[in-house]
Design a protein around this motif. Structure first.
Motif, short mmCIF file in Angstrom:
data_model
loop_
_atom_site.label_atom_id
_atom_site.label_comp_id
_atom_site.label_asym_id
_atom_site.label_seq_id
_atom_site.Cartn_x
_atom_site.Cartn_y
_atom_site.Cartn_z
N GLN A 352 -67.09 70.45 6.07
CA GLN A 352 -66.87 71.38 4.98
C GLN A 352 -68.12 72.23 4.74
OE1 GLN A 352 -65.77 68.99 1.60
NE2 GLN A 352 -63.77 68.44 2.47
N ILE A 353 -67.91 73.38 4.12
CA ILE A 353 -69.00 74.24 3.68
C ILE A 353 -68.96 74.27 2.16
CG2 ILE A 353 -69.96 76.58 3.71
CD1 ILE A 353 -68.28 77.02 6.30
N ALA A 354 -70.12 74.08 1.53
CA ALA A 354 -70.16 74.17 0.08
C ALA A 354 -71.47 74.82 -0.34
CB ALA A 354 -70.03 72.79 -0.55
N ARG A 382 -75.54 57.89 4.85
CA ARG A 382 -74.08 57.94 4.89
C ARG A 382 -73.59 58.61 6.17
NH1 ARG A 382 -69.78 55.36 2.91
NH2 ARG A 382 -69.35 55.28 5.12
N ALA A 383 -74.23 59.69 6.55
CA ALA A 383 -73.85 60.38 7.78
C ALA A 383 -74.14 59.52 9.01
CB ALA A 383 -74.58 61.72 7.88
N LEU A 384 -75.22 58.78 8.96
CA LEU A 384 -75.57 57.92 10.09
C LEU A 384 -74.54 56.82 10.29
CD1 LEU A 384 -79.42 57.67 9.51
CD2 LEU A 384 -78.29 58.72 11.48
N VAL A 385 -74.12 56.17 9.21
CA VAL A 385 -73.15 55.08 9.37
C VAL A 385 -71.77 55.62 9.71
CG1 VAL A 385 -74.44 53.55 7.83
CG2 VAL A 385 -72.56 54.92 6.89
N ASN A 386 -71.53 56.90 9.40
CA ASN A 386 -70.28 57.53 9.80
C ASN A 386 -70.32 58.00 11.26
OD1 ASN A 386 -69.27 57.25 7.22
ND2 ASN A 386 -69.52 59.40 6.65
N PHE A 387 -71.50 57.93 11.89
CA PHE A 387 -71.70 58.48 13.23
C PHE A 387 -71.25 59.95 13.28
CE2 PHE A 387 -71.70 53.96 13.82
CZ PHE A 387 -72.62 53.73 14.84
N ASP A 388 -71.62 60.67 12.23
CA ASP A 388 -71.21 62.07 12.08
C ASP A 388 -72.35 62.83 11.43
OD1 ASP A 388 -69.84 64.43 11.92
OD2 ASP A 388 -68.41 63.76 10.39
N THR A 389 -73.31 63.25 12.23
CA THR A 389 -74.54 63.82 11.68
C THR A 389 -74.67 65.32 11.89
OG1 THR A 389 -75.69 63.22 13.73
CG2 THR A 389 -75.81 61.65 11.89
N GLY A 390 -73.59 65.99 12.24
CA GLY A 390 -73.63 67.44 12.39
C GLY A 390 -73.62 68.12 11.04
N GLY A 391 -74.56 69.01 10.79
CA GLY A 391 -74.60 69.73 9.51
C GLY A 391 -75.95 69.60 8.84
N PHE A 392 -76.02 70.07 7.59
CA PHE A 392 -77.30 70.09 6.89
C PHE A 392 -77.07 70.25 5.39
CE2 PHE A 392 -76.20 74.49 7.68
CZ PHE A 392 -76.52 75.12 6.49
N ILE A 393 -78.14 70.03 4.63
CA ILE A 393 -78.20 70.34 3.20
C ILE A 393 -79.47 71.15 2.99
CG2 ILE A 393 -78.43 69.43 0.85
CD1 ILE A 393 -77.02 66.87 1.88
N LYS A 394 -79.35 72.29 2.32
CA LYS A 394 -80.50 73.16 2.06
C LYS A 394 -80.65 73.40 0.57
CE LYS A 394 -82.56 77.63 3.32
NZ LYS A 394 -82.45 78.83 4.18
N VAL A 410 -73.49 72.12 4.81
CA VAL A 410 -72.42 71.95 5.79
C VAL A 410 -72.40 70.46 6.10
CG1 VAL A 410 -71.58 72.48 8.10
CG2 VAL A 410 -72.68 74.26 6.74
N ALA A 411 -71.35 69.78 5.65
CA ALA A 411 -71.28 68.32 5.79
C ALA A 411 -69.84 67.87 5.61
CB ALA A 411 -72.17 67.64 4.74
N GLY A 412 -69.57 66.66 6.06
CA GLY A 412 -68.21 66.15 5.98
C GLY A 412 -67.66 66.09 4.58
N ALA A 413 -68.51 65.86 3.59
CA ALA A 413 -68.06 65.78 2.20
C ALA A 413 -68.83 66.78 1.33
CB ALA A 413 -68.23 64.37 1.66
#
Length: 467
Positions: A352-354, A382-394, A410-413
């Motif tokens: 998602q984009i927020a 949280r992203a590491l344990v989801n094995f889903d680390t694509g994205g960022f927080i700025k 840009v993150a899963g949640a």
């Protein structure tokens, strides 16, 4: 006049119009709500609700086909039954429309629903042409315009002569095309492009500039990287110059060469439904059809208010509803303003984009000297344990004070974490204050704290849940 004598005409029945009608009635006014089509407007009928149902179904299909846990959970190519998937959409839409629109209006004696098309005769009179062709006049003390918007169609030669899709027809399709071209590079275009790709289409996106060109460049880059990994082709700086349809195939001439597809989705924005309201005759100012309103939702004509997608406000249903309710307060003697300084935006791609507040570029244009930090998701537990680390927080802050100015993620949640950023902006918090707050461990929203901590330290050197 007493409250019971105040008569308010509301044009439309979507998010802004319903909020205006209900709040006006709550404050003692008598309301006539005029709707030319289906009650409920865009969001529940042909926008937010059906699109998120399709996006969720596509996400499930994607996870069955591929996930980070395929080594231990066997992946399987899903069998897509589009007609059965499609059947779920109108059932839920009908349910929500009745619960949140039709039923509420039926039970409110202060609101009269009139079916037909509105047109201003003067600043206190509407002419309504009913669905049966009969005409009537509605006299009012105040009027609210919540007419919404419709898909915009670019003037590409040949396009009008083809059976192209808009978002409305795409969502109602009972087939998934083998090849789909999408013209557009913002919210609706990109959300539906990914959904169709995950349901089995080979998708090509034509972006006039780049994906999400009005956002921080990192946003579009992150989504394009994800799309490339999923086999979605993005053609940046590409425009169609001619469209034809022969033998059940679309052929597009473009600066990237000839392109062919089974279906063509046009999603380049929306046009306000104001062209038949006769607004120019009563002096309501518009900009390319959008009604111009101030922070009190007033037009330049006394007693005429507006909100939602038919205005110069951002086109989000929650902005529309907030505008409608505040307009109602003002139409009934109150004094309310719509503050959009901390307005969240969410795009339901995966990830998602927020965003909320100012990007770094926007802040500098406004004269701020900024300091910013970008945290990749491989630093978020949280992203590491989801094995889903694509994205960022700025996080973007004012350099001298450290006050938060904006957040892009840009993150899963991302859509879930952004409201915390909204509250931080509203409170005028600094990045140091955010870094010092308690955040629950193993949540994506903890990424806000971690990103705030990077203004003063290296988070890679912290323990998992270091305060």
């Amino acid at each position: 006049m007493s409250d019971n004598d105040l008569h308010i005409a509301v044009i439309g029945s979507g998010g802004s119009a319903m909020a205006a009608a209900l709040k006006s009635a709550e404050r003692g006014a008598r309301v006539t709500l005029i709707e030319r089509g289906t009650l409920g407007g865009t969001c529940v009928n042909i926008g937010c609700v059906p699109s998120k149902i399709m996006i969720r179904a596509a996400h499930i299909a994607h996870l069955r086909r591929s996930s980070p846990f395929d080594e231990g959970i066997a992946a399987v190519e899903p069998s897509i039954n589009r007609p059965r998937l499609l059947a779920q959409q109108p059932a839920r839409v009908d349910e929500l429309r009745h619960a949140k629109y039709e039923g509420i209006l039926e039970d409110n004696p202060a609101i009269t629903v009139l079916r037909g098309e509105s047109r201003f005769i003067d600043t206190n009179t509407l002419q309504v042409t009913g669905t049966d062709g009969t005409e009537s006049e509605v006299r009012f003390d105040r009027a609210f315009i919540g007419a919404g918007a419709r898909p915009a169609i670019p003037p590409v030669p040949g396009l009008a002569d083809t059976p192209y899709w808009t978002s409305t027809t795409a969502l109602a399709s009972d087939t998934i095309p083998d090849r789909l071209i999408v013209i557009g590079a913002s919210v609706v275009a990109v959300e539906l492009a990914q959904a169709f790709a995950r349901l089995g289409s080979e998708v090509t996106i034509l972006a006039r500039s780049r994906l999400f060109s009005r956002e921080d460049p990192a946003v579009g880059e992150a989504i394009e990287t994800k799309f490339q990994a999923e086999g979605i082709k993005v053609l940046n700086n590409t425009q169609a110059s001619q469209v034809s349809y022969t033998n059940e195939e679309f052929v597009l001439a473009s600066n990237a060469g000839e392109l062919r597809a089974d279906r063509l989705l046009v999603a380049v924005g929306r046009t306000p439904n104001t062209d038949r309201l006769n607004l120019e005759a009563i002096g309501v100012e518009t900009d390319r059809g959008s009604v111009i309103v101030n922070e009190k939702l007033q037009t330049r004509v006394p007693g005429i208010y507006a909100a939602g997608d038919c205005t110069n406000q951002p086109q989000f249903v929650y902005v529309a509803a907030a505008g409608g309710s505040r307009a109602a307060v003002n139409m009934t003697g109150g004094n309310a303003r719509l503050d959009l300084s901390a307005m969240p935006e969410v795009v339901f791609t995966d990830p998602q984009i927020a965003t909320v507040g100012l990007s770094e570029a926007d802040a500098e244009v406004r004269g701020f000297v900024t300091d910013s930090r970008t945290l990749s998701l491989d630093n978020v537990p949280r992203a590491l344990v989801n094995f889903d680390t694509g994205g960022f927080i700025k996080l973007v802050a004012e350099r001298e004070s450290g006050r938060l100015l904006g957040v892009q993620s840009v993150a899963g949640a991302a859509g879930e974490l952004i409201q915390t950023a909204v509250m931080a902006l509203r409170a005028g918090m600094t990045v140091n204050e955010i870094a010092d707050e308690l955040f629950p461990y193993l949540t994506m929203v903890e990424g806000l704290k971690l990103c705030a901590q990077t203004f003063t330290k290296d988070v890679k050197q912290l323990s998992c849940c270091a305060g």
